[in-house]
Write an enzyme that holds these catalytic residues in place. Structure first.
Site, mmCIF file in Angstrom:
data_model
loop_
_atom_site.group_PDB
_atom_site.id
_atom_site.type_symbol
_atom_site.label_atom_id
_atom_site.label_comp_id
_atom_site.label_asym_id
_atom_site.label_seq_id
_atom_site.Cartn_x
_atom_site.Cartn_y
_atom_site.Cartn_z
ATOM 1 C CG ASN A 84 -22.143 -7.305 -18.088
ATOM 2 O OD1 ASN A 84 -22.436 -8.152 -17.236
ATOM 3 N ND2 ASN A 84 -21.688 -6.090 -17.759
ATOM 4 C CB SER A 135 -29.669 -14.570 -18.495
ATOM 5 O OG SER A 135 -30.989 -14.640 -17.994
ATOM 6 C CE1 TYR A 149 -31.937 -8.449 -13.581
ATOM 7 C CE2 TYR A 149 -32.626 -10.453 -12.469
ATOM 8 C CZ TYR A 149 -31.652 -9.715 -13.115
ATOM 9 O OH TYR A 149 -30.399 -10.246 -13.303
ATOM 10 C CE LYS A 153 -30.917 -10.030 -16.665
ATOM 11 N NZ LYS A 153 -29.877 -9.611 -17.633
ATOM 12 C CB THR A 184 -21.187 -7.625 -8.616
ATOM 13 O OG1 THR A 184 -22.606 -7.809 -8.741
ATOM 14 C CG2 THR A 184 -20.472 -8.911 -8.985
#
Length: 278
Positions: A84, A135, A149, A153, A184
């Site tokens: 994670n 992912s 990024y 991924k 989050t």
């Protein structure tokens, strides 16, 4: 249901923290890695017998291998590994620095790969195990201002899809989780922004800026519900290769893939024209 043992990287915030809370509440054991334990001190006190906190830098391959060896030696088994740990980096390809390029690749991509590689021999020997790689729907859909990024991924998804086929004969499952935007710290706190250049003002590369401000509207995803589905996925047999979380993420993914297929369909004649004719 028997108690499971989970290894989760990056449990101090976001999905990692929510997953850990839910798993501990239902009686499972969690080995959680952090770089700062400030946000897990309460869990350490509440679950001293089932929560094991380790410090880990995902760019340190030797430390990853040592942690895995230590956990299997002390606990005997791990049933599920959730890779994670990671972060977002925003900015045009030209705006990110050389060091920022290296850091995000080593953390999000290389670190995840090395974690999985370190665990594989132990999963093979115990003849079972489940990998869950966090992912993003950004592993299928690309947006401007997010190139590095996406590079990590898209990269980890290719690695996992290949490894899943290698590991299936050993009763080892692999699932790639592709969440959409969620409420989050990933978006509102931990995301890094490159040194922005005025040349890109008004350019699609800076369209991400409003998204990082909660005042412009919160992300649609509910981390608690998403975490619950991730946990449930570990019980599905055979392991689903991909799990998309969030209606907006799914619709965007389907739309992009349909466009990609349509583009490929148009190339049938030109693709065939490059074959040898015997």
């Amino acid at each position: 249901m028997m108690q499971k043992t989970w290894l989760i990287t990056g449990v101090s915030s976001g999905f990692g923290l929510e997953l850990t809370k839910q798993l501990l509440a239902k009686g499972d054991r969690v080995i959680g890695t952090v770089r700062n334990d400030e946000h897990v001190l309460a869990l350490m006190q509440q679950y001293p017998e089932t929560f094991f906190r380790y410090f880990l830098d995902m760019t340190d391959t030797a430390a990853i291998k040592a942690l895995v060896e230590n956990v299997f030696a002390s606990l005997g088994t791990i049933d599920v590994v959730i890779s994670n740990a990671g972060y977002g980096l925003f900015g045009a390809a030209e705006e990110v620095s050389d060091q920022e390029v290296i850091q995000i690749i080593e953390t999000n991509l290389v670190g995840s790969i090395q974690l999985i590689r370190a665990v594989i021999p132990y999963f093979r020997k115990q003849k079972h195990g489940r990998f869950i790689q966090i992912s993003s729907y950004g592993g299928q859909v690309a947006f401007p201002g997010n190139s590095m990024y996406h590079a990590t991924k898209w990269g980890i998804e290719g690695f996992c899809e290949s490894a899943a086929q290698e590991l299936a004969p050993f009763n080892i499952g692999m699932t790639i989780i592709e969440p959409g935007g969620a409420r989050t710290e990933f978006r509102y706190g931990s995301a890094k922004v490159a040194k922005l250049m005025p040349e890109y003002n008004g350019n699609p590369a800076h369209a991400f800026l409003p998204m990082l401000d909660e005042a412009n509207g919160a992300a649609p995803g509910d981390p608690k519900k998403m975490a619950a589905q991730i946990i449930e996925s570990a019980e599905i047999e055979p392991a689903p290769l991909r799990l998309v979380l969030g209606s907006q993420a799914l619709e965007s993914t389907i739309s992009v893939l349909q466009t990609r297929i349509a583009d490929f369909d148009k190339q049938r004649e030109s693709a065939a024209s490059t074959d040898f004719v015997e």
